[in-house]
Write a protein that holds these residues in place. Structure first.
Motif, mmCIF file in Angstrom:
data_model
loop_
_atom_site.group_PDB
_atom_site.id
_atom_site.type_symbol
_atom_site.label_atom_id
_atom_site.label_comp_id
_atom_site.label_asym_id
_atom_site.label_seq_id
_atom_site.Cartn_x
_atom_site.Cartn_y
_atom_site.Cartn_z
ATOM 1 N N UNK A 75 -56.665 23.958 -68.129
ATOM 2 C CA UNK A 75 -57.364 24.302 -67.111
ATOM 3 C C UNK A 75 -57.347 23.486 -65.751
ATOM 4 N N UNK A 76 -57.645 24.275 -64.779
ATOM 5 C CA UNK A 76 -57.096 24.058 -63.578
ATOM 6 C C UNK A 76 -59.063 23.165 -62.940
ATOM 7 N N UNK A 77 -58.606 21.637 -62.295
ATOM 8 C CA UNK A 77 -59.546 21.000 -61.938
ATOM 9 C C UNK A 77 -59.615 20.888 -60.070
ATOM 10 N N UNK A 78 -61.154 21.289 -59.881
ATOM 11 C CA UNK A 78 -60.704 20.367 -57.986
ATOM 12 C C UNK A 78 -61.191 18.756 -58.736
ATOM 13 N N UNK A 79 -61.696 18.270 -57.597
ATOM 14 C CA UNK A 79 -62.080 16.175 -56.783
ATOM 15 C C UNK A 79 -63.419 16.650 -58.242
ATOM 16 N N UNK A 80 -64.446 18.232 -57.870
ATOM 17 C CA UNK A 80 -65.671 17.827 -57.914
ATOM 18 C C UNK A 80 -66.019 18.590 -59.343
ATOM 19 N N UNK A 81 -64.443 18.836 -59.983
ATOM 20 C CA UNK A 81 -64.853 18.762 -61.456
ATOM 21 C C UNK A 81 -65.389 20.343 -61.812
ATOM 22 N N UNK A 82 -65.376 21.411 -60.817
ATOM 23 C CA UNK A 82 -65.017 22.797 -60.396
ATOM 24 C C UNK A 82 -63.875 23.685 -60.937
ATOM 25 N N UNK A 83 -64.244 24.455 -61.717
ATOM 26 C CA UNK A 83 -63.131 25.368 -62.240
ATOM 27 C C UNK A 83 -61.976 26.037 -61.436
ATOM 28 N N UNK A 84 -61.172 26.329 -61.142
ATOM 29 C CA UNK A 84 -60.276 26.996 -60.256
ATOM 30 C C UNK A 84 -59.546 28.493 -61.035
ATOM 31 N N UNK A 85 -59.090 27.475 -62.404
ATOM 32 C CA UNK A 85 -58.579 28.627 -62.861
ATOM 33 C C UNK A 85 -58.555 27.464 -64.714
ATOM 34 N N UNK A 97 -54.465 13.274 -54.421
ATOM 35 C CA UNK A 97 -54.704 13.961 -55.712
ATOM 36 C C UNK A 97 -55.722 15.139 -55.189
ATOM 37 N N UNK A 98 -55.868 16.403 -55.071
ATOM 38 C CA UNK A 98 -56.663 17.161 -55.273
ATOM 39 C C UNK A 98 -57.133 18.091 -56.303
ATOM 40 N N UNK A 99 -56.247 18.011 -57.526
ATOM 41 C CA UNK A 99 -56.328 18.781 -58.599
ATOM 42 C C UNK A 99 -55.752 18.292 -59.505
ATOM 43 N N UNK A 100 -55.791 18.675 -60.505
ATOM 44 C CA UNK A 100 -55.818 18.109 -62.536
ATOM 45 C C UNK A 100 -55.452 19.190 -62.842
ATOM 46 N N UNK A 101 -54.880 19.284 -64.270
ATOM 47 C CA UNK A 101 -54.691 20.322 -64.743
ATOM 48 C C UNK A 101 -54.835 19.237 -66.342
ATOM 49 N N UNK A 102 -55.892 20.136 -66.696
ATOM 50 C CA UNK A 102 -56.223 19.725 -68.241
ATOM 51 C C UNK A 102 -55.969 20.503 -68.982
ATOM 52 N N UNK A 103 -54.898 19.869 -70.038
ATOM 53 C CA UNK A 103 -54.387 20.437 -71.421
ATOM 54 C C UNK A 103 -55.200 19.431 -72.339
ATOM 55 N N UNK A 104 -55.266 20.836 -73.592
ATOM 56 C CA UNK A 104 -55.866 20.600 -75.071
ATOM 57 C C UNK A 104 -55.117 21.076 -75.560
ATOM 58 N N UNK A 105 -54.932 20.409 -76.736
ATOM 59 C CA UNK A 105 -54.240 20.940 -77.703
ATOM 60 C C UNK A 105 -54.519 20.444 -79.250
ATOM 61 N N UNK A 106 -55.168 21.209 -79.960
ATOM 62 C CA UNK A 106 -55.745 20.999 -81.131
ATOM 63 C C UNK A 106 -55.051 20.654 -82.262
ATOM 64 N N UNK A 107 -55.599 19.748 -82.734
ATOM 65 C CA UNK A 107 -55.470 19.008 -83.528
ATOM 66 C C UNK A 107 -55.359 18.450 -84.632
ATOM 67 N N UNK A 108 -56.472 19.631 -85.117
ATOM 68 C CA UNK A 108 -57.825 19.557 -86.244
ATOM 69 C C UNK A 108 -56.624 19.850 -87.495
ATOM 70 N N UNK A 109 -55.304 20.577 -87.942
ATOM 71 C CA UNK A 109 -55.230 20.835 -88.450
ATOM 72 C C UNK A 109 -54.078 19.324 -89.154
#
Length: 745
Positions: free
Chosen positions: A31-41, A118-130
């Protein structure tokens, strides 16, 4: 705010496929978000996770509201810290999703503009449940393995220990930190290491090996074990090590030894039964028989075993058997019906009519199949209704594996293994969810509560003994161990309990106690008899001796000197026998013996001094060693010197020489007494040291107990005694004495 379509530069790098398609193919959520936590992608995985159909459903919305339905940033959010520090942030968190609770590894990667802000942040979420579940399962299984009473361990391909549970610590005496990294040869006796290597290579080749052998404890003693080797492989099937499960067979060997004694006892009883009995297999061959059967059939033993029963019993060939007795054969009928069959028949002989009763008794294997017939023939001419009971061991009960259960702290059973189900007679469905008290007799509840109290206080219990009850009400003793396991990820703690049925061990302990009691009573009776011999028999004998000495003076000139000498000699013989028997009783039942460091030369000089008059009567010379030799001895050692010197005087010719010598052998001494007598034949060299065993020596008197006393006293000193021939005639009696005692008798 307008939505950006696609990702800039994708067509330039990947002309045939867009960068968006590549990002959508990634298994992690992006997920790509800006400093206002709004989603760009967001990539496809994130859209699917929140149930969105397209980017339009989330574009421009706050990430915490669009993705998680929250009104404020998530407590696990990494982006806020990334905006502030400009550094990559990582965190593990559990998220409640439409598919249930999931475990994710979140990371935030800050993106800088041309001004370094810093204008954006790329959030990466990896499923480690298993992965988290697998790690929890592995930890749980390791905890269970570590709590097993069996020794469990793992070695790598270099044969070095990587795992060592508490059962292995208890069996071998090595602590975990002492053994890890060491070669497995440390627990293998040197003479078995080559064989152990062969088994290790066989396990690597076949994947599984089980065998019985000996293993070495830390204290240097060996222990019989049942070993199971299993190969550990990686996801590609390549071996990475070997896991071993080792069961202590010491108790099993004790039980098997008792069973062998019972079997030998039954076989001896089998041979004393007057009824003629044999055992016949399905091929109608005789595989076992008693002494009476061989005697009554008049057939040599070597012509019975392995031959057809109709040939041994009736002298029939196979064709004759098919004609004369196939239809009436009670052995075949017993095989076919699985039931006992009896037959009474008579024979006409020159002495009249005799009756035989034949019985065919089927025996079954573990599957309930008839595999042997016990065939008995009994002469019932005078007593047709006599019955003989034959008992055979149908099978040897196999070793029962440990019972393993897990229980909640409210005593609810969570899991039960197969061994527990077999032992208690319940199915898994009948036990899981029930209170563990269902397995505890009412009278045992207080002890059971003590077990739980110890678990609560210490976190573990070892060697707890108590009674348990099966589904059908059978009570049996058990040895229990338990360990408290803390819950993972907020889960409730639970208790792992390991138990074994110790019924056979308790029986063996009772048998040993009973035997000790009988032995103590026997020793007391022997001591009583010795007292009677020493006092009640010697007193009247002394009276007879004194009276006869008076009579001897009056009868000395009556011409009966031979008769007088014979009576005198036999009274002295009885007196010597009583003294020797009493002394042997004292030596045989000696307890709490004291040993002191004494000079053997001084002891021997005192003994020889007391016997010098006997030697002078035969004009004999007694030579003893002149050097000082010291050893820790008991006063009984004087009896050894006295009996050996006395025997040498008795059995040597007049005018000959007796020599006593001593040789230092390091930690022990060897003492020898040599005479010039007629020697001891080879066939008597062992027997003369037994009670009342004497080689015939003409008129030489003796009780037959002297050398038995010598042997017993030497044994009490942890020495050996023997006799050998002298090259120039006569005998040498020798014995060894340790200079120092390892422990008191």
């Amino acid at each position: 705010m307008s939505r950006a379509h696609g990702i800039k530069g994708s067509d330039e790098v990947f002309p045939d496929i867009g960068l968006e398609e590549l990002v959508d193919a990634i298994k992690d959520g992006i997920t790509l978000i800006d400093r206002d936590f709004r989603i760009h992608y967001t990539n496809r995985l994130v859209l699917d996770m929140v149930g969105a159909k397209s980017q339009d459903d989330v574009f421009g919305r706050k990430c915490f509201e669009a993705l998680f339905g929250r009104r404020s940033p998530c407590e696990w959010c990494n982006s806020q810290a990334g905006f502030e520090t400009g550094e990559v942030q990582r965190r593990l968190a559990s998220v409640n999703t439409p598919d249930g609770m999931k475990h994710y590894a979140f990371s935030a990667h800050p993106s800088l503009n041309g001004k370094g802000v810093v204008c954006h942040a790329v959030e990466v979420a990896s499923d480690v449940t298993e992965k988290a579940g697998l790690e929890s399962t592995i930890k749980r299984l390791a905890t269970i393995a570590n709590s097993s009473a069996d020794a469990m361990m793992c070695v790598d391909l270099d044969s070095r220990f990587e795992f060592w549970n508490t059962g292995a610590e208890a069996l071998f005496g090595f602590k975990r930190d002492e053994i890890l990294g060491k070669n497995f040869h440390i627990i293998v006796p040197p003479e078995l290491r080559e064989a152990a290597e062969v088994k290790r290579r066989l396990a690597l080749k076949k994947g599984f090996v089980r065998y019985e052998t000996l293993r070495l404890k830390k204290d240097g003693t060996t222990v019989p074990v049942d070993m199971t080797l299993t190969v550990i492989a990686d996801e590609r099937g390549n071996p990475t090590g070997i896991a071993a499960s080792i069961k202590d067979l010491s108790e099993k060997e004790m039980v098997e030894s008792e069973l062998r004694e019972i079997k030998n006892h039954l076989e001896s009883i089998f041979d004393t039964i007057q009824e003629s009995i044999c055992v016949i297999d399905k091929d109608l061959r005789i595989i076992s028989f008693n002494e009476s059967f061989a005697k009554n059939t008049g057939t040599p033993r070597e012509n019975i075993l392995g031959n057809k029963c109709y040939k041994v019993l009736h002298g029939y060939s196979e064709d004759e058997f098919l004609v004369h007795c196939r239809k009436h054969c009670i052995v075949r009928e017993a095989f076919e019906t699985g039931k006992p069959v009896e037959s009474v028949h008579h024979h006409d002989t020159v002495e009249g009519q005799i009756f035989h009763e034949s019985r065919a008794l089927p025996t079954r294997n573990a599957n309930g199949e008839t595999y042997q017939i016990v065939y008995g023939i009994n002469d019932v001419t005078e007593k047709k209704e006599a019955e003989q009971t034959l008992r055979f061991l149908a099978k040897i009960q196999g070793q029962v594996s440990e019972m393993i259960v897990t229980m909640a702290l409210d005593h609810t059973l969570l899991t039960v293994n197969d061994a527990a189900q077999r032992t208690f007679g319940y199915s898994e469905d009948e036990l899981v969810g029930q209170n563990a008290s269902i397995l505890v007799p009412e009278a045992e509840m207080e002890n059971s509560n003590a077990f739980w109290d110890a678990i609560s206080e210490k976190g573990f219990v070892e060697g707890y003994e108590g009674m348990r009850v099966t589904k059908n009400g059978r009570r049996f003793p058990t040895e229990l161990s338990g360990v408290l396991v803390s819950g993972e990820g907020g889960a409730s703690p639970y208790v792992i309990g390991v138990g074994r049925d110790i019924t056979e061990r308790k029986k063996a302990e009772k048998k040993l106690r009973d035997y000790a009691d009988r032995l103590e009573r026997s020793n007391k009776l022997k001591d009583l008899f010795a007292d009677i011999m020493r006092h009640d028999l010697l007193n009247p004998l002394g009276v007879v001796k004194n009276v006869f000495e008076i009579i001897e003076e009056d009868l000395s000139d009556r011409g009966i000197e031979k008769e007088i000498a014979m009576v005198t000699r036999n009274v002295a013989k009885i007196e010597d026998l009583v003294h020797s028997a009493a002394r042997f009783g004292q030596v045989e039942s000696a307890e709490d013996m004291e040993f002191k460091n004494r000079n053997l030369k001084e002891i021997l000089e005192e003994v020889v001094s007391g016997l010098s008059s006997e030697g002078l009567k035969k004009d004999m010379t007694i030579k003893i060693f002149q050097d000082d030799y010291y050893a820790e001895t008991n006063p009984f050692i004087e009896d050894v010197f006295s009996n050996l010197i006395t025997n040498a005087i008795k059995y040597s010719e007049a005018g000959s020489e007796i020599e006593a010598s001593c040789e230092d052998l390091g930690d022990k001494l060897m003492i020898s007494v040599s005479d010039r007598g007629m020697g001891v034949p080879d066939e008597h060299k062992q027997g003369i040291f037994e009670r009342f065993k004497r080689v015939e020596k003409g008129s030489v008197k003796g009780s037959g107990l002297g050398l038995a006393i010598v042997k017993r006293v030497v044994e009490l000193h942890n020495g050996d005694v023997w006799v050998e021939d002298r090259p120039d005639g006569g005998s040498t009696f020798a014995f060894t004495l340790p200079k120092k005692r390892d422990k008191d008798v």
